[in-house]
Design a protein around this motif. Sequence first.
Motif, PDB file in Angstrom:
ATOM      1  N   ALA A   6       0.317  50.051  19.803  1.00 28.72           N
ATOM      2  CA  ALA A   6       1.444  49.133  19.945  1.00 28.72           C
ATOM      3  C   ALA A   6       1.067  47.732  19.498  1.00 28.72           C
ATOM      4  CB  ALA A   6       1.928  49.116  21.387  1.00 28.72           C
ATOM      5  N   LEU A   7      -0.155  47.302  19.820  1.00 30.31           N
ATOM      6  CA  LEU A   7      -0.613  45.988  19.373  1.00 30.31           C
ATOM      7  C   LEU A   7      -0.664  45.910  17.853  1.00 30.31           C
ATOM      8  CD1 LEU A   7      -3.465  45.297  21.918  1.00 30.31           C
ATOM      9  CD2 LEU A   7      -1.409  43.925  21.613  1.00 30.31           C
ATOM     10  N   GLU A   8      -1.145  46.966  17.206  1.00 24.07           N
ATOM     11  CA  GLU A   8      -1.231  46.969  15.746  1.00 24.07           C
ATOM     12  C   GLU A   8       0.147  46.928  15.114  1.00 24.07           C
ATOM     13  OE1 GLU A   8      -3.657  50.203  14.436  1.00 24.07           O
ATOM     14  OE2 GLU A   8      -5.478  49.332  15.281  1.00 24.07           O
ATOM     15  N   ILE A   9       1.073  47.721  15.631  1.00 23.13           N
ATOM     16  CA  ILE A   9       2.432  47.730  15.085  1.00 23.13           C
ATOM     17  C   ILE A   9       3.077  46.355  15.254  1.00 23.13           C
ATOM     18  CG2 ILE A   9       4.767  48.637  15.451  1.00 23.13           C
ATOM     19  CD1 ILE A   9       3.442  51.357  16.014  1.00 23.13           C
ATOM     20  N   ALA A  10       2.844  45.715  16.386  1.00 21.30           N
ATOM     21  CA  ALA A  10       3.452  44.417  16.655  1.00 21.30           C
ATOM     22  C   ALA A  10       2.855  43.298  15.812  1.00 21.30           C
ATOM     23  CB  ALA A  10       3.300  44.077  18.132  1.00 21.30           C
ATOM     24  N   ASN A  11       1.563  43.347  15.574  1.00 15.85           N
ATOM     25  CA  ASN A  11       0.890  42.220  14.933  1.00 15.85           C
ATOM     26  C   ASN A  11       0.556  42.406  13.463  1.00 15.85           C
ATOM     27  OD1 ASN A  11       0.760  40.454  17.207  1.00 15.85           O
ATOM     28  ND2 ASN A  11      -0.771  41.823  18.069  1.00 15.85           N
ATOM     29  N   GLN A  12       0.640  43.627  12.941  1.00 10.95           N
ATOM     30  CA  GLN A  12       0.278  43.862  11.550  1.00 10.95           C
ATOM     31  C   GLN A  12       1.421  44.568  10.845  1.00 10.95           C
ATOM     32  OE1 GLN A  12      -3.428  45.947  11.423  1.00 10.95           O
ATOM     33  NE2 GLN A  12      -4.451  44.478  12.742  1.00 10.95           N
ATOM     34  N   LYS A  26      14.800  48.325  15.216  1.00 14.07           N
ATOM     35  CA  LYS A  26      14.313  47.502  16.328  1.00 14.07           C
ATOM     36  C   LYS A  26      12.997  46.830  15.967  1.00 14.07           C
ATOM     37  CE  LYS A  26      16.618  50.097  19.935  1.00 14.07           C
ATOM     38  NZ  LYS A  26      16.483  50.860  21.157  1.00 14.07           N
ATOM     39  N   TRP A  27      12.150  47.526  15.230  1.00 14.61           N
ATOM     40  CA  TRP A  27      10.855  46.982  14.840  1.00 14.61           C
ATOM     41  C   TRP A  27      11.024  45.741  13.984  1.00 14.61           C
ATOM     42  CZ3 TRP A  27       8.395  46.482  10.043  1.00 14.61           C
ATOM     43  CH2 TRP A  27       7.044  46.116  10.108  1.00 14.61           C
ATOM     44  N   HIS A  28      11.942  45.793  13.007  1.00 10.81           N
ATOM     45  CA  HIS A  28      12.145  44.640  12.120  1.00 10.81           C
ATOM     46  C   HIS A  28      12.636  43.426  12.907  1.00 10.81           C
ATOM     47  CE1 HIS A  28      11.146  46.412   8.298  1.00 10.81           C
ATOM     48  NE2 HIS A  28      11.861  47.473   8.610  1.00 10.81           N
ATOM     49  N   ARG A  29      13.520  43.623  13.852  1.00  8.55           N
ATOM     50  CA  ARG A  29      13.998  42.513  14.678  1.00  8.55           C
ATOM     51  C   ARG A  29      12.844  41.970  15.538  1.00  8.55           C
ATOM     52  NH1 ARG A  29      18.532  39.875  15.798  1.00  8.55           N
ATOM     53  NH2 ARG A  29      18.874  39.163  17.921  1.00  8.55           N
ATOM     54  N   PHE A  30      12.097  42.879  16.128  1.00  6.54           N
ATOM     55  CA  PHE A  30      10.946  42.494  16.938  1.00  6.54           C
ATOM     56  C   PHE A  30       9.941  41.714  16.095  1.00  6.54           C
ATOM     57  CE2 PHE A  30       6.632  43.631  18.372  1.00  6.54           C
ATOM     58  CZ  PHE A  30       6.654  43.021  19.620  1.00  6.54           C
ATOM     59  N   ARG A  31       9.632  42.240  14.909  1.00  8.52           N
ATOM     60  CA  ARG A  31       8.671  41.571  14.018  1.00  8.52           C
ATOM     61  C   ARG A  31       9.149  40.171  13.649  1.00  8.52           C
ATOM     62  NH1 ARG A  31       4.062  41.430  13.178  1.00  8.52           N
ATOM     63  NH2 ARG A  31       4.275  40.984  10.994  1.00  8.52           N
ATOM     64  N   SER A  32      10.452  39.976  13.481  1.00  8.44           N
ATOM     65  CA  SER A  32      10.954  38.648  13.135  1.00  8.44           C
ATOM     66  C   SER A  32      10.655  37.661  14.261  1.00  8.44           C
ATOM     67  CB  SER A  32      12.446  38.679  12.813  1.00  8.44           C
ATOM     68  OG  SER A  32      13.222  38.911  13.969  1.00  8.44           O
ATOM     69  N   TYR A  33      10.758  38.112  15.509  1.00  7.87           N
ATOM     70  CA  TYR A  33      10.410  37.253  16.643  1.00  7.87           C
ATOM     71  C   TYR A  33       8.912  36.947  16.680  1.00  7.87           C
ATOM     72  CZ  TYR A  33      15.060  37.860  18.661  1.00  7.87           C
ATOM     73  OH  TYR A  33      16.406  37.848  18.893  1.00  7.87           O
ATOM     74  N   VAL A  34       8.095  37.952  16.380  1.00  2.25           N
ATOM     75  CA  VAL A  34       6.642  37.747  16.356  1.00  2.25           C
ATOM     76  C   VAL A  34       6.272  36.774  15.244  1.00  2.25           C
ATOM     77  CG1 VAL A  34       4.406  38.854  15.960  1.00  2.25           C
ATOM     78  CG2 VAL A  34       6.119  39.981  17.389  1.00  2.25           C
ATOM     79  N   GLN A  35       6.838  36.976  14.059  1.00  3.51           N
ATOM     80  CA  GLN A  35       6.514  36.113  12.923  1.00  3.51           C
ATOM     81  C   GLN A  35       6.978  34.677  13.127  1.00  3.51           C
ATOM     82  OE1 GLN A  35       8.238  38.371   9.726  1.00  3.51           O
ATOM     83  NE2 GLN A  35       6.297  39.392   9.277  1.00  3.51           N
ATOM     84  N   SER A  36       8.110  34.488  13.807  1.00  2.43           N
ATOM     85  CA  SER A  36       8.607  33.129  14.034  1.00  2.43           C
ATOM     86  C   SER A  36       7.854  32.424  15.164  1.00  2.43           C
ATOM     87  CB  SER A  36      10.095  33.166  14.368  1.00  2.43           C
ATOM     88  OG  SER A  36      10.315  33.697  15.660  1.00  2.43           O
ATOM     89  N   GLY A  37       7.073  33.185  15.928  1.00  2.00           N
ATOM     90  CA  GLY A  37       6.326  32.601  17.029  1.00  2.00           C
ATOM     91  C   GLY A  37       7.106  32.549  18.331  1.00  2.00           C
ATOM     92  N   ALA A  38       8.318  33.131  18.333  1.00  4.41           N
ATOM     93  CA  ALA A  38       9.141  33.141  19.545  1.00  4.41           C
ATOM     94  C   ALA A  38       8.475  33.957  20.647  1.00  4.41           C
ATOM     95  CB  ALA A  38      10.536  33.681  19.250  1.00  4.41           C
ATOM     96  N   ILE A  39       7.760  35.015  20.246  1.00  6.72           N
ATOM     97  CA  ILE A  39       6.993  35.813  21.202  1.00  6.72           C
ATOM     98  C   ILE A  39       5.612  36.089  20.621  1.00  6.72           C
ATOM     99  CG2 ILE A  39       8.991  36.946  22.254  1.00  6.72           C
ATOM    100  CD1 ILE A  39       8.314  39.441  20.642  1.00  6.72           C
ATOM    101  N   THR A  40       4.669  36.340  21.494  1.00  2.00           N
ATOM    102  CA  THR A  40       3.338  36.741  21.062  1.00  2.00           C
ATOM    103  C   THR A  40       2.957  38.010  21.813  1.00  2.00           C
ATOM    104  OG1 THR A  40       2.274  35.387  22.748  1.00  2.00           O
ATOM    105  CG2 THR A  40       2.548  34.385  20.592  1.00  2.00           C
ATOM    106  N   VAL A  41       2.217  38.859  21.138  1.00  2.00           N
ATOM    107  CA  VAL A  41       1.760  40.108  21.740  1.00  2.00           C
ATOM    108  C   VAL A  41       0.244  40.028  21.806  1.00  2.00           C
ATOM    109  CG1 VAL A  41       1.750  42.620  21.562  1.00  2.00           C
ATOM    110  CG2 VAL A  41       3.710  41.328  20.720  1.00  2.00           C
TER     111      VAL A  41
END
Length: 73
Positions: A6-12, A26-41
């Motif tokens: 899950a960490l790899e999917i979220a961060n890479q 859902k992954w693409h939406r989630f990744r957009s939040y990770v990339q924008s810095g709105a959330i961190t995993v």
Amino acid sequence: EDNVGALEIANQESQCRPRTKHVSVKWHRFRSYVQSGAITVTKISTKLQRADFLTKALPQQTFEYLRSLVMGW
């Protein structure tokens, strides 16, 4: 998160594979939040994952510690 996959999917971004395509939208939406810095995993130890005592076998001391956190003792 304490699941390495899950960490790899979220961060890479390159970790989305055919076996994970069912989470594509859902992954693409989630990744957009990770990339924008709105959330961190980040990786969190089992000793801090409160629900782990319900989902996996743990040493008695860890089990009792997590149970007491959840129960509010």
